[in-house]
Design a protein around this motif. Sequence first.
Motif, PDB file in Angstrom:
ATOM      1  N   ILE A   1      39.226  35.990-104.101  1.00 51.82           N
ATOM      2  CA  ILE A   1      38.783  37.243-104.694  1.00 51.82           C
ATOM      3  C   ILE A   1      37.467  36.937-105.404  1.00 51.82           C
ATOM      4  O   ILE A   1      37.348  35.942-106.102  1.00 51.82           O
ATOM      5  N   ALA A   2      36.476  37.827-105.199  1.00 49.95           N
ATOM      6  CA  ALA A   2      35.083  37.480-105.458  1.00 49.95           C
ATOM      7  C   ALA A   2      34.811  36.171-104.706  1.00 49.95           C
ATOM      8  O   ALA A   2      35.314  35.986-103.595  1.00 49.95           O
ATOM      9  N   PHE A   3      34.048  35.253-105.271  1.00 49.11           N
ATOM     10  CA  PHE A   3      33.827  33.971-104.604  1.00 49.11           C
ATOM     11  C   PHE A   3      34.662  32.877-105.261  1.00 49.11           C
ATOM     12  O   PHE A   3      34.236  31.714-105.354  1.00 49.11           O
ATOM     13  N   ASN A   4      35.858  33.225-105.689  1.00 50.11           N
ATOM     14  CA  ASN A   4      36.792  32.238-106.219  1.00 50.11           C
ATOM     15  C   ASN A   4      37.617  31.689-105.058  1.00 50.11           C
ATOM     16  O   ASN A   4      38.758  32.095-104.811  1.00 50.11           O
TER      17      ASN A   4
ATOM     18  N   ASP B   1      40.461  30.230-116.190  1.00 56.34           N
ATOM     19  CA  ASP B   1      39.051  29.864-116.307  1.00 56.34           C
ATOM     20  C   ASP B   1      38.511  30.292-117.667  1.00 56.34           C
ATOM     21  O   ASP B   1      38.671  31.444-118.070  1.00 56.34           O
ATOM     22  N   PRO B   2      37.868  29.397-118.394  1.00 56.45           N
ATOM     23  CA  PRO B   2      37.310  29.779-119.702  1.00 56.45           C
ATOM     24  C   PRO B   2      36.036  30.607-119.596  1.00 56.45           C
ATOM     25  O   PRO B   2      35.610  31.214-120.578  1.00 56.45           O
ATOM     26  N   LEU B   3      35.422  30.622-118.421  1.00 56.26           N
ATOM     27  CA  LEU B   3      34.177  31.360-118.217  1.00 56.26           C
ATOM     28  C   LEU B   3      34.454  32.739-117.632  1.00 56.26           C
ATOM     29  O   LEU B   3      35.468  32.950-116.964  1.00 56.26           O
TER      30      LEU B   3
ATOM     31  N   ILE C   1      38.270  34.745-112.039  1.00 53.72           N
ATOM     32  CA  ILE C   1      39.523  35.494-111.894  1.00 53.72           C
ATOM     33  C   ILE C   1      39.967  36.121-113.212  1.00 53.72           C
ATOM     34  O   ILE C   1      40.320  37.316-113.242  1.00 53.72           O
ATOM     35  N   PRO C   2      39.977  35.409-114.338  1.00 56.01           N
ATOM     36  CA  PRO C   2      40.358  36.083-115.591  1.00 56.01           C
ATOM     37  C   PRO C   2      39.469  37.263-115.929  1.00 56.01           C
ATOM     38  O   PRO C   2      39.941  38.282-116.451  1.00 56.01           O
TER      39      PRO C   2
ATOM     40  N   VAL D   1      47.487  36.136-107.321  1.00 53.56           N
ATOM     41  CA  VAL D   1      47.575  36.468-108.742  1.00 53.56           C
ATOM     42  C   VAL D   1      47.535  37.978-108.968  1.00 53.56           C
ATOM     43  O   VAL D   1      47.921  38.456-110.053  1.00 53.56           O
ATOM     44  N   LEU D   2      47.119  38.740-107.982  1.00 45.00           N
ATOM     45  CA  LEU D   2      47.119  40.202-108.132  1.00 45.00           C
ATOM     46  C   LEU D   2      48.524  40.736-108.386  1.00 45.00           C
ATOM     47  O   LEU D   2      48.680  41.818-108.962  1.00 45.00           O
ATOM     48  N   ARG D   3      49.550  40.001-107.984  1.00 45.53           N
ATOM     49  CA  ARG D   3      50.933  40.432-108.227  1.00 45.53           C
ATOM     50  C   ARG D   3      51.282  40.418-109.709  1.00 45.53           C
ATOM     51  O   ARG D   3      52.295  40.992-110.119  1.00 45.53           O
ATOM     52  N   ARG D   4      50.446  39.794-110.526  1.00 47.15           N
ATOM     53  CA  ARG D   4      50.701  39.747-111.972  1.00 47.15           C
ATOM     54  C   ARG D   4      49.977  40.853-112.733  1.00 47.15           C
ATOM     55  O   ARG D   4      50.266  41.067-113.911  1.00 47.15           O
TER      56      ARG D   4
END
Length: 264
Positions: free
Chosen positions: A154-157, A166-168, A204-205, A242-245
Motif C-alpha cells: 500500500i503506497a510504496f510500502n 513506522d516512526p515516520l 503505513i501508520p 493490515v487494512l483488516r485492523r
Amino acid sequence: MDFAAATRTPTHHRMVERLRVRSFATRGDMSEAAARDIADEIRARLAVADGVRLIFAAAPSQAGMIGALIAEPGIDWSRVTAFHMDEYIGLATEAPQRFALWLQQRLFNRVAFAAVHPIIPEPEPRAAAAHYAELLTAAPIDIVCLGIGVNGHIAFNDPPVADFADPLDVKIVALDDACRRQQVDDDCFANLTDVPERAVTLTIPRLLRAQRLFCVVPGAQKRTAVERTLRGPITTDCPASVLRRHADCTLYLDVESDPDVWNG
C-alpha cells in the motif's frame, strides 16, 4: 462458482474482520460504486466541517474511480485539500510516469480544489519527505483513496520496507523487484531498467490514521494479493493485510480480483 455466472452477478459483499468487502461484476460497476461512496463521504463531511483533506493514489487501477468521482454532483471541491501518497525519485520533472503529473492530468486540473500538495522530491528527497510530513500533520486526514500492489504493498510500502509501527510519516524507500515489474506490466514504463529504484512514500501508520479508507483493487493480476490481504496473516509480508485492523475501511473488488469468485 461458474465464471460466466460470476460476470453477470456480483459476488456477495461481506465483512472480513473489520474490513468491509464489496465485490462487483465488472470493473466499471466497482469504480462507480466506490466513487459514489467516496462522494457521499465527502458531502457528509462538508455538511458539518469547513473542509475535507484527502489523499489519493496514482495508478491505472484508480482511473475509473477517479473519472466517476469527478462526475459526482454536489461536491464543493473548493473546500477540499488534496494530497497523494507516493512519488518516484529520479524522474525528469515532466516525465509522464510521475504520480503528481498523472493525478494532475486526471483529477487536480479537472476540479477546483482548495489546495493541491504534490510530492516534489527535488532537489533533496529527505527534505521533501520531511516537508510533506509537516503538511500532512497540519490537520487530520479525513479520507484516503488507495489501491493494493501485486506484492501486497500500500503506497510504496513494499514487503521489505513495510513497517506497521513506522516512526515516520513520510520516508524514502527502495522499491522491490515485484513492485518495479508491476510498473512495466501496467504499461507505465517500457522496461524494468527505466523504472526508478527509489521513491518517497507515506508510511503505513500515516495512512491508517485517516478516518476513512476506500481501497479500489481491480484486475486478475491483483487476485493473489487480495487473497493474502483477506485470508493470510496480518504481516508485512503482505502489507495490505493490515487494512483488516482499520476501523473504517472498504475494499472494492471486481470479478477478476475477487478470490471468492474463483474459490467459491
